[in-house]
Design an enzyme around this catalytic site. Structure first.
Site, PDB file in Angstrom:
ATOM      1  N   HIS A 102       0.831  -1.204   0.000  1.00 60.82           N
ATOM      2  CA  HIS A 102       0.000   0.000   0.000  1.00 60.82           C
ATOM      3  C   HIS A 102       0.871   1.262   0.000  1.00 60.82           C
ATOM      4  CE1 HIS A 102      -3.531   2.283   2.137  1.00 60.82           C
ATOM      5  NE2 HIS A 102      -3.356   2.669   0.897  1.00 60.82           N
ATOM      6  N   GLU A 105       2.460   1.583  -3.330  1.00 58.04           N
ATOM      7  CA  GLU A 105       1.503   2.121  -4.319  1.00 58.04           C
ATOM      8  C   GLU A 105       1.483   3.647  -4.261  1.00 58.04           C
ATOM      9  OE1 GLU A 105      -2.660   3.692  -4.092  1.00 58.04           O
ATOM     10  OE2 GLU A 105      -2.751   1.635  -3.340  1.00 58.04           O
ATOM     11  N   HIS A 106       1.500   4.213  -3.050  1.00 57.30           N
ATOM     12  CA  HIS A 106       1.529   5.669  -2.904  1.00 57.30           C
ATOM     13  C   HIS A 106       2.864   6.252  -3.379  1.00 57.30           C
ATOM     14  CE1 HIS A 106      -1.984   6.795  -0.163  1.00 57.30           C
ATOM     15  NE2 HIS A 106      -2.155   5.501  -0.398  1.00 57.30           N
ATOM     16  N   GLU A 203      -4.532   7.140   6.920  1.00 56.07           N
ATOM     17  CA  GLU A 203      -5.592   6.498   6.131  1.00 56.07           C
ATOM     18  C   GLU A 203      -6.039   5.208   6.808  1.00 56.07           C
ATOM     19  OE1 GLU A 203      -6.294   4.174   1.893  1.00 56.07           O
ATOM     20  OE2 GLU A 203      -4.455   5.322   2.152  1.00 56.07           O
TER      21      GLU A 203
END
Length: 1026
Positions: A102, A105-106, A203
């Site tokens: 994750h 991905e950012h 998040e």
């Protein structure tokens, strides 16, 4: 963005299969025909064609290829659709919960070899006319999709995406910003305490404040305990600070390689151009490797297991004493068996969908819980699928009873099977889904095939849905007990099943906060003075980098001159049928008929307004005419693509204090079923059933639960709605219908022991709303079917004519506006005009069981047709991209934030999953100062225009053509005028509107924050704390 798991059938439902639309792009040969010219074995730009298949059901040709040098897999779906899509996905299989896929991905989207500027992904949002740009982290893959209707834009975006995923910078500063870091609470004050910061860290704190998300994660981790599914791919907040920058880079090196990649393209652009660019810009630089990312099968348990987890209490739950969840989850077969997956997804629907399903009858109707558990049905997002069944909103003492009911229901299905009519209704639904045309078909297709293809399933086989349907029918014909045998095998005899319960814990949030404090303390206690100094200096370096004006000149961009100067005209005709105005719009709807009716609320007494959303929710679910609610549901599934009713609050395009209020009836059906569709609506108008209190209670509880669950996911929308409440009459009504006020009203209704009061209200509402005297209709279908549909609509109007009544209007201030501005004597809309409306300022703080905030400040400005509206649209987009993104997300660590201009003349600032509250309000105000100062360039303005036009020019499905005119009275001519005003916006206009509407003392605004308990707001008398 973290992608939650969804079942294959849910994904399939999202597939709105689009028929051919030759009007979009005229060519001598169609895209599907050109693709059929490829031959297996053919070499094209470093790729070899493996398979070429025409799939007429979906109006496409599939071309499957592999890359010779690296083994990268490629699927192209050629289709006559100009909304072209690209996606690349990698199998990402983490073995810990640090959130490495994750955070990666950012981070890959924060700069690359060819495009080394910071954050090219967000910058491209404003340099492109994309119809979609994003990235997703699932449990076992990461996907990077975009779509656009512009060929040059496609090449630009493809270049940026390829460079991002294969050649990212992966700078340490970007890891700190996007992942996690230790930093002084105030980065400029070395004496301020050290805290955890980071976009993904915040998040995931927000994600795990959602009890549904928390439960789904626990269920997957515990059902698949032996490999990658046992960890949190998005990142468990307390594990994220264990990830190092070196581990991130290593994960990229092993997982983001063409040998571990699957490319997908879709649309009418030539395949060979895509292959050439992908080969030249990326794949030519790689050699084949063995990625070793395969997910092994989960070893099957020899006996079932049970487990228990806890969560935070929900203050808005329908019944505070019943907040337990219980679910039984079964491990099924490998998802790469396409037909077995198709069969199990249909079987799941038969078991749980709608009031005729066995589990609905046994679990929902006895009112043991408020709704099915948040994870329910078939889930094909993991290598081996699962099926889950259970309840939420139940009492702890009902645990054993629910387990027993699940066993009994499975036994009942094995014994009795399913009615043939229900199976036919489900296959009818698939037929409609294959004909319905959507605007994002490419994206739906990419999502649909992703999981199976990720584990080396055949994506082309997945697309042959018609063949699966035929095979399913044949299997039933050969063995009438085909489905019962599956139930026996997968459920009755399956020892790999998990029973997971969840209950609220009063001090859950305090325990989470304490655990975070302990984690922080452990990190801090080993720091030397030199370490602390280095953290402070690195914090200043990051802040300086975030504050520095970025040079994005290396990025490709479209120009404003690339935008079409005019919009295509959508021809419509309006006439009267039975005294009711009807808009007819001929469209290539692929054999479907779409019907809408707008019914006014102008005569409805104010005391019934709060009940209208509930009325909309239940009016198609209580039974009608000679049909009880089960028979009604069956007929709707057999004869329509769905029938729904929703509230409508439509601001006037000319006056802020004028609006239309109503409900919208919507349905669709195959051409052959139009008479049946209108017959169902006739029964709803003439003989709706309202007296079944037991049925109503079930629907009330489900609705209240759904609303309560939605706040943690859409908190920014609730904050904006509440902030708008006292600024315009339309904002007030929208809060009543869809804001926190409605959530609280439904909670109170669900808590009532006697629903007699509600039962009395519903027929009163029906009398005012389902009234031909206060309604207008719209039909979208093919030219060939239009006259038949019009005749059947006329017959429907005769059937419901007895409902026509001229009720006295509640308000005297009703004004008429012609539907067609060129025909003042024709049909009209009846709007409420609130004379002397006095907007007022209100600051509201809602205490919520979340560790993060949702913040909004909303300002009253001007309506759609005002000269300044276009400037405010451009300003909102420019402030978001050029100022607020940096302040709220990069510096503040919120998952999202920005500004938007609403159609009702309300300009809103917002943040999403935000660790800050007052700091974010300050960022909003600094953004205003920035806009007033004029510290932006012509390039900034042009980029904002591109971003606004990408939304203005987003594709419209045939079903929705002409709807702007029908619902809002906004004609193509008005849209063109707005377009010209957008083109004309300049630097001077933007500074002027910022001064005019955002100056303290002059502006009229509302502020709302949803967040954890906060004494600062309680002590401040200017805030209302609820």
């Amino acid at each position: 963005m973290l992608r939650q798991t969804r079942s294959v059938f849910q994904k399939f439902r999202c597939l709105s299969f689009k028929g051919q639309q030759h009007t979009w792009r005229l060519k001598s040969t169609s895209a599907t025909e050109r693709a059929l010219q490829y031959q297996p074995g053919q070499k094209v730009h470093g790729f070899t064609v493996r398979e070429v298949v025409a799939i007429p059901d979906l109006f496409l040709t599939a071309v499957k290829l592999t890359h010779d040098k690296t083994g990268a897999q490629y699927l192209h779906a050629a289709r006559d659709d100009s909304n072209n899509l690209f996606s690349v996905q990698f199998r990402t299989t983490p073995m810990d919960s640090t959130g490495v896929p994750h955070i990666l991905e950012h981070t890959v989207l924060c700069g690359s070899e060819k495009y080394p500027c910071r954050d090219p992904f967000f910058k491209m949002l404003n340099r492109s006319l994309s119809t979609f740009m994003n990235a997703f982290t699932a449990s076992d893959y990461t996907m990077y999709p975009f779509s656009t209707q512009n060929g040059k834009d496609f090449q630009n975006l493809l270049s940026v995406y390829l460079d991002a995923v294969f050649f990212p910078c992966l700078r340490e500063q970007d890891f700190w910003q996007e992942g996690w870091r230790l930093e002084n609470e105030n980065p400029t004050d070395p004496s301020s305490p050290l805290v955890f910061k980071g976009v993904v860290f915040n998040e995931m704190k927000g994600a795990f404040s959602d009890n549904e998300r928390l439960y789904a994660q626990h269920l997957q981790n515990k059902l698949y305990p032996d490999h990658t599914y046992s960890v949190v791919s998005g990142g468990e907040p307390l594990a994220i600070p264990d990830l190092t920058w070196e581990q991130l880079k290593q994960f990229h090196a092993t997982h983001y390689h063409p040998s571990n990649a699957r490319f997908f393209t879709y649309g009418d652009l030539p395949l060979e151009n895509h292959l050439k660019q992908i080969q030249e810009e990326a794949l030519s630089r790689f050699e084949r490797i063995e990625p070793n990312t395969e997910v092994p099968s989960q070893p099957h348990w020899t006996s079932p297991r049970e487990d228990h987890v806890t969560c935070s209490p929900d203050a808005l739950a329908p019944d505070p004493t019943r907040q337990n969840t219980l679910c039984v989850s079964y491990l099924l077969g490998d998802i790469t068996d396409t037909f077995e997956g198709f069969t199990l997804s249909l079987l799941s629907s038969l078991m749980i969908s709608g009031p005729n399903s066995p589990f609905y009858k046994s679990l929902i109707e006895p009112k043991i819980g408020t709704d099915f558990s948040c994870v329910v049905g078939y889930d094909g997002s993991t290598k081996e699928a699962s099926f889950s069944i259970g309840l939420q909103g139940m009492a702890e003492e009902d645990t054993e009873r629910v387990k027993e009911i699940i066993i009994q229901t499975i036994d009942g299905i094995i014994e009795n099977g399913f009615e043939e009519e229900r199976i036919e209704a489900l296959l009818h639904k698939i037929e409609i889904q294959m004909k319905h045309q959507s605007t994002n078909f490419g994206l739906s297709l990419a999502s649909y095939i992703a999981s199976s293809w990720n584990h080396d399933g055949d994506p082309v086989e997945l697309l042959r849905i018609g063949e699966s349907v035929a095979k399913f029918r044949q299997a039933l014909k050969e063995n009438p007990r085909f489905l019962q045998d599956k139930v026996k095998h997968y459920f009755k005899e399956n020892t790999h099943r998990l029973t997971l319960s969840m209950s609220p814990e009063d001090d859950y949030l305090e325990k989470q906060a304490k655990a975070e404090e302990e984690k922080l303390h452990k990190k801090i206690e080993v720091l030397s003075e030199g370490d602390r100094k280095e953290i402070y200096e690195k914090g200043l370096e990051l802040l300086a980098a975030q504050s520095k004006t970025q040079d994005a000149s290396c990025l490709p961009a479209l120009k404003v001159s690339d935008i079409e100067p005019t919009i295509p005209i959508t021809p419509v005709e309006t006439s009267f049928t039975g005294g009711v105005p009807v808009q007819y719009c001929e469209q290539p709807t692929n054999g479907l008929v779409y019907f809408r009716a707008m019914c006014s609320l102008n005569t409805l007494p104010d005391d019934l307004k709060l009940y209208v959303p509930l009325f909309c929710s239940v009016i198609t679910k209580m039974g009608c005419g000679d049909l009880d609610y089960r028979q009604q549901a069956q007929q709707m599934e057999m004869r329509t693509g769905g029938m729904s009713v929703s509230t409508q609050v439509i601001p006037d395009s000319n006056h802020l204090d004028t609006f239309e209020q109503g409900i919208l009836l919507f349905s669709s059906c195959l051409e052959r079923n139009v008479p049946h569709m209108f017959e169902l609506w006739s029964d709803i108008f003439n003989k709706p059933h309202f007296n079944d209190e037991e049925r109503l209670r079930v629907l009330v509880m489900m609705s209240a639960q759904e609303l309560a669950n939605g706040i943690s996911y859409s908190g920014h929308m609730y904050a904006m709605s509440r902030a708008s409440r006292y600024l315009t009459p339309a904002g007030d009504l929208q809060e009543t219908f869809g804001g926190i006020e409605q959530v609280k009203f439904m909670k109170r209704t669900a808590e009532m022991s006697d629903l007699t009061h509600v039962i009395r209200a519903l027929p009163r509402i029906k009398k005012h709303l389902l009234n031909p005297a206060n309604m207008r209709c719209a039909v979208n279908t093919t030219p060939q079917k239009m006259s038949d549909t019009a005749a059947l609509l006329e017959s429907f109007m005769k059937d419901v004519a007895a409902n026509r009544r001229d009720h006295k209007r509640v308000r005297a201030n009703i004004i008429s506006k012609p539907l067609d501005p060129q025909d003042a004597c024709g049909a009209s809309r009846k709007l409420v005009s609130v004379q002397n409306f006095q907007p007022c300022q209100m600051k509201t703080y809602f205490d919520m069981p979340f560790p993060v905030h949702f913040v909004s400040e909303t300002i009253r400005t001007v309506p759609f047709s005002h000269q300044d509206y276009a400037s405010l649209c451009i300003l909102a987009r420019m402030m978001t991209a050029k100022f607020l993104h940096g302040e709220i997300r990069e510096k503040g660590g919120a998952y999202g934030g920005g500004a938007r201009m609403g159609g009702g003349g309300l300009f809103s600032f917002y943040s999403y999953r935000d660790p800050n509250s007052l700091q974010t309000l300050s960022a909003f105000h600094k953004g205003v100062d920035w806009a007033k100062s004029g510290r932006f360039t012509q390039q900034d303005i042009d980029e904002a225009k591109l971003s606004v036009f990408s939304a203005v020019d987003s594709p419209v499905a045939p079903a929705d053509k002409g709807m702007g005119r029908f619902l809002s009275g906004i004609t193509d001519e008005m849209k063109q005028s707005h377009r010209e005003r957008l083109f004309a916006v300049n630097h001077k206009h933007l500074v002027e509107v910022a001064e005019r509407y955002f100056t303290v003392g002059q502006k009229m605004f509302g502020v709302t924050i949803l967040g954890p308990e906060n004494d600062t707001f309680k002590r401040d008398p200017s805030w209302l704390v609820l």
